[in-house]
Design a protein around this motif. Structure first.
Motif, PDB file in Angstrom:
ATOM      1  N   PRO A   1       0.884  -1.135  -0.107  1.00  0.00           N
ATOM      2  CA  PRO A   1       0.025   0.043  -0.020  1.00  0.00           C
ATOM      3  C   PRO A   1       0.935   1.144  -0.090  1.00  0.00           C
ATOM      4  N   GLU A   2       0.504   2.355  -0.523  1.00  0.00           N
ATOM      5  CA  GLU A   2       0.945   3.619  -0.572  1.00  0.00           C
ATOM      6  C   GLU A   2       1.794   4.014   0.869  1.00  0.00           C
ATOM      7  N   ASN A   3       0.922   3.928   1.807  1.00  0.00           N
ATOM      8  CA  ASN A   3       1.404   4.284   3.100  1.00  0.00           C
ATOM      9  C   ASN A   3       1.993   3.223   3.938  1.00  0.00           C
ATOM     10  N   PHE A   4       2.333   2.016   3.583  1.00  0.00           N
ATOM     11  CA  PHE A   4       3.150   0.947   4.222  1.00  0.00           C
ATOM     12  C   PHE A   4       4.308   1.478   4.953  1.00  0.00           C
ATOM     13  N   HIS A   5       5.259   2.581   4.070  1.00  0.00           N
ATOM     14  CA  HIS A   5       6.287   2.859   4.804  1.00  0.00           C
ATOM     15  C   HIS A   5       6.177   3.890   5.904  1.00  0.00           C
TER      16      HIS A   5
END
Length: 157
Positions: free
Chosen positions: A141-145
């Protein structure tokens, strides 16, 4: 004794100062008190939690105290239900000041933290330097990091 295996929920909570690795099935508060130097924890449970924390049942009302594992560095949650992942990763449940390695099924992690939209686990996740995922996702997902800022290409499969 430095290693203990297969502790079950009939454990009464004696003090074991030299045990640093443990495999268990339940009763996290007694474990944290009985094994103050614990740095490796492998949770295995074939059943979901019968007595969930109050705020897991009602997120607006918390009456249970936070469990602390002051030396825990490696946590394995590969063969557990999602409620156990919430137990450990949500900072309102468990305080893990030195956790730096997590082993977990990717889909279970996604389910537990609601596809990276629940901020309750960001504190415990932010310190992780290594994650061992047992099932590689096709894409993150885009906000994984945002949840795992300390991971720098250290995902293990």
């Amino acid at each position: 004794m430095e290693y203990m295996c297969n502790v079950a929920n009939n454990f009464f909570g004696d003090l074991f100062m030299s045990v640093r690795q443990l495999q268990l099935y339940d009763f996290f508060a007694r474990i944290s008190r009985a094994f103050p130097l614990l740095n490796i924890l492998n949770v295995i449970s074939l059943h979901g939690q019968k007595k969930k924390l109050t705020h897991q049942q009602n997120e607006h009302k918390q009456t249970s105290s936070i469990i602390e594992y002051p030396h825990l560095m490696y946590l394995s949650l590969n063969r557990v239900y999602v409620d156990y992942i919430k137990q450990f990763l949500f900072e309102s449940n468990t305080y893990l000041p030195y956790l730096n390695k997590l082993s977990v099924q990717y889909q279970d992690l996604i389910d537990a933290i609601e596809n990276f939209t629940n901020n309750a686990e960001k504190v415990n996740c932010a310190k992780l330097k290594y994650i061992i995922l047992f099932s590689k996702p096709s894409m993150y997902p885009e906000n994984f990091h945002d949840y795992f800022p300390s991971l720098i290409n250290k995902l293990l499969f």
